[in-house]
Scaffold this active site. Structure first.
Site, PDB file in Angstrom:
ATOM      1  N   TYR A 160     -15.933 -10.451 -23.739  1.00 26.97           N
ATOM      2  CA  TYR A 160     -15.424  -9.074 -23.755  1.00 26.97           C
ATOM      3  C   TYR A 160     -15.483  -8.453 -22.367  1.00 26.97           C
ATOM      4  CZ  TYR A 160     -14.831  -4.219 -25.273  1.00 26.97           C
ATOM      5  OH  TYR A 160     -14.381  -2.927 -25.441  1.00 26.97           O
ATOM      6  N   SER A 213     -13.044   0.114 -21.104  1.00 22.94           N
ATOM      7  CA  SER A 213     -14.343   0.186 -21.772  1.00 22.94           C
ATOM      8  C   SER A 213     -15.373   0.359 -20.678  1.00 22.94           C
ATOM      9  CB  SER A 213     -14.630  -1.112 -22.544  1.00 22.94           C
ATOM     10  OG  SER A 213     -16.009  -1.231 -22.860  1.00 22.94           O
TER      11      SER A 213
END
Length: 275
Positions: free
Chosen positions: A153, A140
């Site tokens: 995250y 990501s």
């Protein structure tokens, strides 16, 4: 047809980026998909036919991952490419906003899915050594920059950056290991159930509007546009030298300016170009 005859296993492949990857790879290869949604897997098999094998399971379970690997080999004879892709997002919940009573459970949930699930996927696949295959981790933009998620995250995705490098070393010279860091996209990715976000999808967030002025390319990419980097890494001839490589595939987040997302907004006028 560089992937003709290849077999690919994708986790979290029944929706979002995973589904886009299945659609892209199945044009040439055989694809097995491990996902928790039996309904979506059935739709996938109906839509794409015998070239797709749907396997219901939980990426947090090593036994489920081993079963997926075994069934993929039984059906297609081998596995050439593994794409650990299943994940959840914390919806940028800041540390000060994480409830103390939910913090431990939320940490475990995010890391068990986003990190342990990736480790399990590789652990379950000695078949990759036999095929001299490759692993492509979905990372990501949060694996490289702040503000792509909250601390849970972001920490999980930056852990995957380290995992790419370590496994690229440990599995060499038989298995190549690389990572792709997509940016924002319109998908069905959910949040941690431990934070009450299990039914919340990224598609409910107006990311396209939020990113339009931030990304140097001037727009949020479509989910399908992210798949090309995976195909490149999976292609034996084109990507043979690539292992331990990390690709920021996020619309240019790393080159945005202080005052503007893109420095060339006036180029057409300056160069007197009229498209």
């Amino acid at each position: 047809m560089k992937l003709k005859g290849e077999a690919v296993l994708i986790t979290g492949g029944a929706s979002g980026l995973g589904r886009a990857l299945v659609d892209r790879f199945v044009a040439e290869a055989k694809v097995a998909v491990l996902d928790k949604s039996a309904e979506r897997l059935a739709e996938l098999e109906t839509d794409l036919g015998d070239n797709v094998l749907g396997i219901v399971g939980d990426v947090r379970s090593l036994e489920d991952q081993k079963q997926a690997a075994s069934r993929c080999v039984a059906r297609f004879g081998k596995i050439d490419t593994l794409i650990p892709n299943a994940g959840i997002w914390d919806y940028s919940t800041a540390l000060v906003d994480l409830p103390e009573e939910s913090l431990d459970a939320a940490f475990d949930e995010v890391f068990h899915i986003n990190v342990k699930g990736y480790i399990h996927a590789v652990k379950a696949l000695p078949a990759l050594v036999a095929s001299r295959g490759n692993v492509i981790f979905t990372i990501s933009n949060a694996g490289f920059y702040p503000n792509g998620g909250g601390p849970l995250y972001t920490a999980a995705k930056q852990a995957i950056v380290g995992l790419v490098r370590e496994l690229a070393f440990e599995l060499a010279p038989y298995v190549r290991v690389n990572g792709v860091g997509p940016g924002g996209m319109n998908s069905d990715m959910r949040g941690p159930s431990s934070l009450g976000m299990g039914s919340k999808a990224i598609s409910t967030v107006p990311l396209a509007d939020m990113l339009k002025s931030v990304l140097p390319i001037g727009r949020m990419p479509e989910v399908e546009e992210y798949t090309g980097a995976y195909v490149f890494f999976a292609t034996r001839g084109d990507a043979a030298p690539a292992s331990g490589a990390l690709v920021n595939y996020d619309g240019g987040l790393g080159v945005r300016g202080f005052f503007s997302g893109a420095g060339g907004n006036d180029l057409l006028e300056q160069l007197n170009i009229h498209p």
